[in-house]
Design a protein around this motif. Sequence first.
Motif, PDB file in Angstrom:
ATOM      1  N   LEU A   1       0.832  -1.203   0.000  1.00  0.00           N
ATOM      2  CA  LEU A   1       0.000   0.000   0.000  1.00  0.00           C
ATOM      3  C   LEU A   1       0.861   1.246   0.000  1.00  0.00           C
ATOM      4  O   LEU A   1       0.575   2.237  -0.660  1.00  0.00           O
ATOM      5  N   ARG A   2       1.952   1.164   0.750  1.00  0.00           N
ATOM      6  CA  ARG A   2       2.860   2.304   0.822  1.00  0.00           C
ATOM      7  C   ARG A   2       3.541   2.518  -0.521  1.00  0.00           C
ATOM      8  O   ARG A   2       3.689   3.637  -0.983  1.00  0.00           O
ATOM      9  N   VAL A   3       3.940   1.414  -1.141  1.00  0.00           N
ATOM     10  CA  VAL A   3       4.557   1.513  -2.467  1.00  0.00           C
ATOM     11  C   VAL A   3       3.579   2.191  -3.420  1.00  0.00           C
ATOM     12  O   VAL A   3       3.943   3.078  -4.197  1.00  0.00           O
ATOM     13  N   ALA A   4       2.292   1.805  -3.317  1.00  0.00           N
ATOM     14  CA  ALA A   4       1.274   2.410  -4.172  1.00  0.00           C
ATOM     15  C   ALA A   4       1.215   3.915  -3.940  1.00  0.00           C
ATOM     16  O   ALA A   4       1.148   4.708  -4.880  1.00  0.00           O
ATOM     17  N   MET A   5       1.300   4.317  -2.676  1.00  0.00           N
ATOM     18  CA  MET A   5       1.215   5.735  -2.351  1.00  0.00           C
ATOM     19  C   MET A   5       2.417   6.492  -2.905  1.00  0.00           C
ATOM     20  O   MET A   5       2.282   7.553  -3.517  1.00  0.00           O
ATOM     21  N   ILE A   6       3.602   5.918  -2.709  1.00  0.00           N
ATOM     22  CA  ILE A   6       4.826   6.584  -3.169  1.00  0.00           C
ATOM     23  C   ILE A   6       4.814   6.710  -4.693  1.00  0.00           C
ATOM     24  O   ILE A   6       5.097   7.777  -5.246  1.00  0.00           O
ATOM     25  N   LEU A   7       4.429   5.621  -5.360  1.00  0.00           N
ATOM     26  CA  LEU A   7       4.359   5.651  -6.822  1.00  0.00           C
ATOM     27  C   LEU A   7       3.375   6.719  -7.283  1.00  0.00           C
ATOM     28  O   LEU A   7       3.663   7.512  -8.182  1.00  0.00           O
ATOM     29  N   GLY A   8       2.218   6.753  -6.639  1.00  0.00           N
ATOM     30  CA  GLY A   8       1.183   7.721  -6.982  1.00  0.00           C
ATOM     31  C   GLY A   8       1.702   9.140  -6.834  1.00  0.00           C
ATOM     32  O   GLY A   8       1.528   9.989  -7.720  1.00  0.00           O
ATOM     33  N   THR A   9       2.400   9.406  -5.721  1.00  0.00           N
ATOM     34  CA  THR A   9       2.939  10.741  -5.477  1.00  0.00           C
ATOM     35  C   THR A   9       3.973  11.099  -6.541  1.00  0.00           C
ATOM     36  O   THR A   9       3.953  12.197  -7.102  1.00  0.00           O
ATOM     37  N   ALA A  10       4.873  10.175  -6.812  1.00  0.00           N
ATOM     38  CA  ALA A  10       5.945  10.439  -7.769  1.00  0.00           C
ATOM     39  C   ALA A  10       5.361  10.749  -9.144  1.00  0.00           C
ATOM     40  O   ALA A  10       5.759  11.721  -9.799  1.00  0.00           O
TER      41      ALA A  10
ATOM     42  N   SER B   1       2.331  11.840  -9.896  1.00  0.00           N
ATOM     43  CA  SER B   1       1.598  13.101 -10.008  1.00  0.00           C
ATOM     44  C   SER B   1       2.560  14.288 -10.006  1.00  0.00           C
ATOM     45  O   SER B   1       2.307  15.298 -10.657  1.00  0.00           O
ATOM     46  N   LEU B   2       3.680  14.138  -9.325  1.00  0.00           N
ATOM     47  CA  LEU B   2       4.699  15.188  -9.348  1.00  0.00           C
ATOM     48  C   LEU B   2       5.228  15.364 -10.764  1.00  0.00           C
ATOM     49  O   LEU B   2       5.315  16.484 -11.282  1.00  0.00           O
ATOM     50  N   LEU B   3       5.554  14.237 -11.393  1.00  0.00           N
ATOM     51  CA  LEU B   3       6.042  14.274 -12.774  1.00  0.00           C
ATOM     52  C   LEU B   3       4.991  14.894 -13.693  1.00  0.00           C
ATOM     53  O   LEU B   3       5.307  15.734 -14.542  1.00  0.00           O
TER      54      LEU B   3
END
Length: 313
Positions: A232-241, A243-245
């Motif tokens: 779940l955390r990996v999903a969150m980090i990926l999502g954040t990265a 959307s930043l891009l």
Amino acid sequence: MDRRTENIFLSIIVPAFNEEGNIEAVAEQIKQQAEQFRKYEIIFINDGSTDATAEKLRMLHRSNPNIQFISFSRNFGHQSALLAGIHHASGDCIISMDADLQHPPAMIPQLVSKWQEGFDIVTTIRDDSQNTSWFKRSTSSVFYKLMNRLSNITLEEGAADFRLIDRSVAQVISNSREYNLFLRGYIAWLGYKQCMVPYIPHQRQSGKTKYSFGKMMMLAINGITSFSVKPLRVAMILGTAISLLAFIYAIYAIYVYLETNEAVPGWTSVLVSILFIGGLQLLILGIIGEYLGRTLMQTKQRPDYVIMEKSLQ
Ligand code: UDP
Ligand code: MG
């Protein structure tokens, strides 16, 4: 507790799913090893077999009352069968093993002697150098690496469901109300005095493996999601990265639109990013869905298995 050989009551639990060609031989070989103890019981868990397994078990029970069986109403899976065995075993220590003679019954005395030395959990580690297919070896190795990286417990690579547990450990497992318990992980997480014994698996005596690729995947997903929320955390980090891009790219796109006249080309980048983000969203939704599903199953409090017939009280 007194752990001397002449005082031991040994339980052996054996999940069996369509093992008509094996159970008689397994029962015989286990019996030969178990007879040296004060008392023994062999509990077969018939996991919804559609072949002659059930009849053979009834026959075995009639000829030897130390051989017991539990028949499920359908196929509930190997892990549920192990759980049922642990719930019903009443020995001082309990050994679980496969019904296909890949786990050599000749090792029973060795496992018991480790328990006599004072260990409460004796796990066996499969020595994969022989008798194991390349496919099984590599999928299993990927699973253990992933599992150990993602969760807070450490599973020895090749740890099998061939193990001895003390009665007190069985009690703790029986009291657990966790649905779809991932036994290997739970036992590693439990603590107690544990030790490991290597073994060389034999060839399956008769029939084919009952662990299809699908069942293996389900076991792996169950193992990882029941011991870790890191996906779940990996999903969150990926999502954040991502959307930043996307944000940076949006600024660039606005800049191109306002300051240059090259705005129309760019079909490829649009398509690629839509596909990529779409795929990523599905993946992350899947991860969230998996955890949500686990919560749903747990709140329903369904039993892990349903017993249709049994020889035990
Ligand atoms: N098994 C079971 N239910 C299932 C699949 C397997 O009770 O749905 C039993 C099977 O009869 C055997 C043990 O679990 O005693 C391990 O299965 P198998 O030997 O097919 O797996 P492998 O050794 O190939 O990993
Ligand atoms: Mg097997």
